[in-house]
Design a protein around this motif. Structure first.
Motif, PDB file in Angstrom:
ATOM      1  N   VAL A  88       0.592  -3.174  -5.151  1.00  0.00           N
ATOM      2  CA  VAL A  88      -0.708  -3.811  -4.858  1.00  0.00           C
ATOM      3  C   VAL A  88      -1.722  -2.739  -5.258  1.00  0.00           C
ATOM      4  N   SER A 148      -3.154   3.589   3.502  1.00  0.00           N
ATOM      5  CA  SER A 148      -2.695   2.835   4.675  1.00  0.00           C
ATOM      6  C   SER A 148      -1.562   3.538   5.400  1.00  0.00           C
ATOM      7  N   SER A 149      -0.693   4.225   4.651  1.00  0.00           N
ATOM      8  CA  SER A 149       0.432   4.895   5.316  1.00  0.00           C
ATOM      9  C   SER A 149      -0.079   5.777   6.448  1.00  0.00           C
ATOM     10  N   ILE A 152      -1.964   3.904   9.290  1.00  0.00           N
ATOM     11  CA  ILE A 152      -1.076   3.278  10.283  1.00  0.00           C
ATOM     12  C   ILE A 152      -0.548   4.341  11.251  1.00  0.00           C
ATOM     13  N   HIS A 191       5.662  -4.218   6.942  1.00  0.00           N
ATOM     14  CA  HIS A 191       5.715  -3.355   5.760  1.00  0.00           C
ATOM     15  C   HIS A 191       6.482  -2.068   6.055  1.00  0.00           C
ATOM     16  N   GLN A 236       0.370  -8.192  10.559  1.00  0.00           N
ATOM     17  CA  GLN A 236      -0.135  -7.858   9.225  1.00  0.00           C
ATOM     18  C   GLN A 236      -1.084  -8.904   8.673  1.00  0.00           C
ATOM     19  N   ALA A 267      -3.623  -3.573   4.773  1.00  0.00           N
ATOM     20  CA  ALA A 267      -3.780  -2.670   3.628  1.00  0.00           C
ATOM     21  C   ALA A 267      -4.637  -3.304   2.527  1.00  0.00           C
ATOM     22  N   ASP A 294      -6.888  -0.302   3.024  1.00  0.00           N
ATOM     23  CA  ASP A 294      -7.134   0.613   1.923  1.00  0.00           C
ATOM     24  C   ASP A 294      -8.435   0.239   1.226  1.00  0.00           C
ATOM     25  N   LYS A 297      -7.118  -0.574  -2.780  1.00  0.00           N
ATOM     26  CA  LYS A 297      -6.462  -1.824  -3.197  1.00  0.00           C
ATOM     27  C   LYS A 297      -7.576  -2.841  -3.482  1.00  0.00           C
TER      28      LYS A 297
HETATM   29  C1  LIG Z   1       0.871  -4.447   3.713  1.00  0.00           C
HETATM   30  C2  LIG Z   1       0.884  -3.009   3.274  1.00  0.00           C
HETATM   31  N1  LIG Z   1       0.839  -2.038   4.198  1.00  0.00           N
HETATM   32  C3  LIG Z   1       0.831  -0.738   3.873  1.00  0.00           C
HETATM   33  C4  LIG Z   1       0.874  -0.334   2.553  1.00  0.00           C
HETATM   34  C5  LIG Z   1       0.859   1.129   2.210  1.00  0.00           C
HETATM   35  O1  LIG Z   1      -0.369   1.479   1.632  1.00  0.00           O
HETATM   36  P1  LIG Z   1      -0.617   2.919   0.963  1.00  0.00           P
HETATM   37  O2  LIG Z   1       0.251   2.912  -0.253  1.00  0.00           O
HETATM   38  O3  LIG Z   1      -2.066   2.944   0.645  1.00  0.00           O
HETATM   39  O4  LIG Z   1      -0.204   3.955   1.926  1.00  0.00           O
HETATM   40  C6  LIG Z   1       0.951  -1.306   1.556  1.00  0.00           C
HETATM   41  C7  LIG Z   1       1.045  -0.925   0.146  1.00  0.00           C
HETATM   42  O5  LIG Z   1       1.122  -1.746  -0.730  1.00  0.00           O
HETATM   43  C8  LIG Z   1       0.926  -2.672   1.923  1.00  0.00           C
HETATM   44  O6  LIG Z   1       0.934  -3.643   1.007  1.00  0.00           O
END
Ligand SMILES: Cc1ncc(COP(=O)(O)O)c(C=O)c1O
Length: 470
Positions: A88, A148-149, A152, A191, A236, A267, A294, A297
């Motif tokens: 994404v 997002s990692s 979260i 996720h 989510q 995210a 994010d 994204k």
């Molecule tokens: C629903 C969801 N959560 C979390 C993430 C993780 O995001 P990031 O790669 O910015 O840490 C993603 C990444 O695609 C996602 O689609």
């Protein structure tokens, strides 16, 4: 001795150096829509030029920039162009890129107000803008992290602090050993980064109470276990495969009655709350306790822009607290209290620029256009012999054809052909081609051209299979 610093001083005063980097960047951007989306073998083989031993003596800055462009640029994946549909991965808005360039010249460490009044102010402004734009509660706190990692992780750390504090336990002082239990509840389609955060925070994946999902990957509220005030629910906004949104209202109402903490991983989907036409997707989402999203994204900021948001400012600040004799506390916002990091990039520069260049109506238009392009895929692909597997409610499209082997071969052929890039996934046990529209640059023509590439790959594969069958 001294030669190095003479050279550095020369390069510092040499405006042509930065102009050269910019010229390479401009040439790159100009070519990004006409080149193969995935780099060819020759470009990838060329990367071996980078695998040298660390040089004893330094190289001039001009040579460095030239090498990066000559060797690195051709082997990048053209994610900034209009036909990259993997993961994404968002594009980049021109104003956000330009703001990053200027911000990089400032090289601010935004940890404290005293380190950068400008960035502290921009973060403060963005905190208000984002919560207003997404309809979140007044005084929602925001921290800016890498993605997002980490958003979260930060939100779940805040939840951990609060849920244990409510039970008379100070997790910062006493840790987790012997702490009252926290119940973790999430859907089977949560996720991977949510699971990662749970593992990192020492909760243990085996402790998760899994909730079943419907055929779009939405958590089924009637399958929730009984809730209480030790529960941490993770919902989510945007299933990474189907783009589906969990039913926030039903879950958040139950959670609020029980005194549970609800986190929403949004995210890419959190931005749907800025679209009046998509309000059904995010109904009740503002009732949650924390959210993550994010910028890089859907909002199309450059990379390294993750947002952690919560109505419980105290919990976030306590979970991420930091002190030191030498710290110069500000009267106003000290950003490091809202993120796990102390020193970091000034992420608010490009987030502010993205929001300012789009405005409220522009975010709506951007999100709507990503959805429109996804719908175009869903409309054109069936005529090309594919079957769309999901309700396209947002920017994600899941597609199959014949059997798993065929779709894997289509994905492989499309990736090699270079017109566009799509990845694969698995949807309720079936292999699917997964399309994610996340870039403002994707036009209707890009979609049709990509569908043509997919159609011709499928035709060729079916032709070969017929030819091979007895
Ligand atoms: C629903 C969801 N959560 C979390 C993430 C993780 O995001 P990031 O790669 O910015 O840490 C993603 C990444 O695609 C996602 O689609």
């Amino acid at each position: 001795m001294g030669e190095l610093f003479d050279r550095l001083r020369e390069e510092r005063d040499d405006a042509s150096l930065r102009e050269r980097a910019l010229a390479h960047g401009t040439a790159y951007l100009e070519g990004v829509d006409t080149r193969s989306v995935y780099p060819g073998d020759a470009a990838i083989d060329g990367l071996s030029a980078l695998r040298e031993a660390l040089p004893t003596h330094g190289t001039s800055a001009h040579d460095i920039v030239d090498t990066l462009h000559a060797v690195g640029s051709p082997a990048t994946v053209a994610q900034l162009g209009g036909r990259y549909f993997g993961m994404v991965n968002g594009g980049v808005l021109p104003a956000a890129l330009a703001a990053r360039l200027l911000g990089d010249h400032w090289d601010q460490n935004p940890a404290l107000y005293a380190l950068s009044p400008t960035v502290a102010t921009l973060e403060d402004v963005c905190e208000n803008w984002v919560s207003d734009l997404l309809g979140l509660p007044a005084d929602t706190a925001m921290g800016l992290v890498s993605g997002s990692s980490l958003a979260i992780v930060s939100a779940l750390a805040a939840a951990r602090w609060r849920l244990l504090q409510n039970q008379g336990w100070d997790v910062n002082a006493s840790g987790l050993g012997g702490a009252p239990a926290i119940r973790l509840i999430t859907s089977r389609h949560t996720h991977g980064t949510v699971k990662k955060a749970i593992a990192m925070l020492g909760f243990g994946l085996d402790c998760i109470e899994w909730v079943d999902v419907d055929d779009q990957g939405r958590l089924k509220p009637d399958c929730l276990p009984p809730l209480d005030d030790s529960c941490l629910l993770m919902l989510q906004a945007g299933n990474v495969n189907s783009g589906a949104f969990d039913p926030f209202e039903a879950v958040c109402e139950q959670a609020a009655e029980a005194g549970a903490w609800v986190h929403v991983d949004g995210a890419f989907g959190l931005w749907a709350a800025a679209c009046p036409a998509m309000s059904a997707l995010t109904e009740g989402m503002a009732m949650a306790t924390s959210w993550s999203a994010d910028g890089h994204k859907t909002l199309n900021t450059p990379y390294d822009t993750g947002l952690v948001l919560t109505r419980d400012r105290d919990a976030l600040v306590n979970a991420l607290q930091l002190s030191g004799e030498y710290v110069v506390w500000g009267d106003a916002r000290d950003n490091m209290l809202y993120t796990p990091e102390m020193s970091r990039r000034a992420r608010a520069v490009e987030l502010w620029a993205a929001l300012k260049t789009l405005g409220r109506s522009g975010v709506d238009e951007l999100v709507t256009s990503l959805h429109d392009r996804a719908m175009q895929f869903a409309q054109e692909l069936p005529d090309a012999g594919f079957e769309v597997m999901n309700e396209v409610v947002y920017n994600q499209v899941l597609v199959r054809a014949d059997d798993g082997d065929t779709i894997d071969r289509v994905i492989d052929a499309v990736q090699r052909n270079g017109v566009c890039w799509v990845g694969g996934s698995s949807w309720f046990g079936q292999r699917v081609m997964r399309i994610s529209v996340c870039n403002w640059r994707t036009t209707s023509a890009d979609v049709s051209r990509s569908v043509e590439a997919m159609a011709s790959a499928l035709k060729r594969i079916r032709g070969n299979l017929t030819h091979l069958s007895p």
